[in-house]
Design an enzyme around this catalytic site. Structure first.
Site: not given
Ligand code: CAA
Length: 261
Positions: A108, A111
């Site tokens: 994440g 991301e």
């Protein structure tokens, strides 16, 4: 806010993910605070946002593995949507966003960086999508944005192998634009942000929209989109002032706050 610091310095805002005990991992509470902070940005005053992580070790070490460890299929899907919604909000924010990646950008974290317009990093940064090693797929846009940002082949290699890469390799594959010694990262990010903030804000926002939305279209439609946005800049204060001052060799006077004209 417990997990987000937000500071405005002139026309530049700095948002810091601040959960150092977990290397700034994203649990639901962090994602909700991130969403609320991004939604509350004063877009009349702020012209560029810098996102970073607290400390010198980690940008964001991923989604919170402890929180994810007991999720059902439906809860997993909802958690993915929670991350995707806030990252998409960042990606489509009208102003440019710079990720100043100051350490681990895993899962994440990578991301989040990829939902920003521009990524620069410190020399100790580590990037990767380790999810398949945990029995899941990247869930906050990694399968989509990494393939678009580097190449499908390189994205597949990084995702399938779950191999982490260092800053120099991230630079080589185009995941980041530049690498700095840790202490020079934030000054470099702020300098870049100030350089963006001094330019005509309507035009800068139109460029972001043209690039982001154009990439999702075929070339003919993308050029029509560009023509519309190019045209929208004319008769605005910035265009009249910017071109007028070029012709008269004067210095342009910026508007104090953002308006659409
Ligand atoms: N979730 C929850 N906690 C995390 C975390 C994460 N992603 N990453 C680190 N932490 C916590 C650790 O549990 C540890 O907490 P305690 O001190 O309470 O034990 C603390 O942060 C410090 O971490 P380490 O002791 O592990 O530090 P290290 O220097 O030895 O290792 C690291 C650093 C290599 C980043 C290691 O922490 C690590 O591998 N973290 C997980 C990285 C990862 O797999 N991220 C992807 C998550 S999945 C995902 O993000 C899915 C998605 O796409 C949405």
């Amino acid at each position: 806010m417990s997990f987000i610091q937000y500071e405005v310095q002139g026309a530049v805002a700095v948002l810091t993910i601040d959960r150092p005990k977990a290397l700034n991992a994203l649990n639901s509470a962090v994602l909700e605070e991130l969403d609320a902070t991004v939604s509350a940005i004063d877009l009349e005053a702020v012209r560029c946002l810098v996102i970073t992580g607290s400390g010198e070790k980690s940008f964001v070490a991923g989604a919170d593995i402890g929180e994810m460890s007991t999720l059902t299929k439906a809860e997993g899907e909802a958690f993915g949507k929670k991350g995707n919604d806030v990252f998409r909000k960042i990606e489509t924010l009208p102003i440019p966003v710079i990720a100043a990646v100051n350490g681990f950008a895993l899962g994440g974290g990578n991301e989040l960086a990829m939902s920003c317009d521009i990524r620069i990093c410190s020399d100790n940064a580590v990037f990767g999508q380790p999810e398949v090693g945990l029995g899941i797929t990247p869930g906050f846009g990694g399968t989509q944005r990494l393939a678009r940002l580097v190449s499908p082949g390189m994205a597949k290699q990084l995702i399938y192998t779950a191999r982490n890469i260092k800053a120099d390799e991230a630079l080589r594959i185009g995941l980041v634009n530049a690498v700095y010694p840790q202490e020079e990262l934030m000054p470099a990010a702020l300098k870049m942000a100030a350089g963006i903030a001094k330019n005509a804000p309507i035009a800068v926002r139109a460029c972001k929209k043209a690039i982001n939305e154009g990439l999702e279209k075929g070339m003919d439609d993308a050029l029509v989109l560009e023509e519309g946005l190019f045209g929208s800049c004319f008769e605005t204060h910035d265009q009249v002032e910017g071109m007028g001052c070029f012709m008269s060799r004067e210095k342009p006077k910026p508007k104090p706050v953002f308006t659409n004209n």
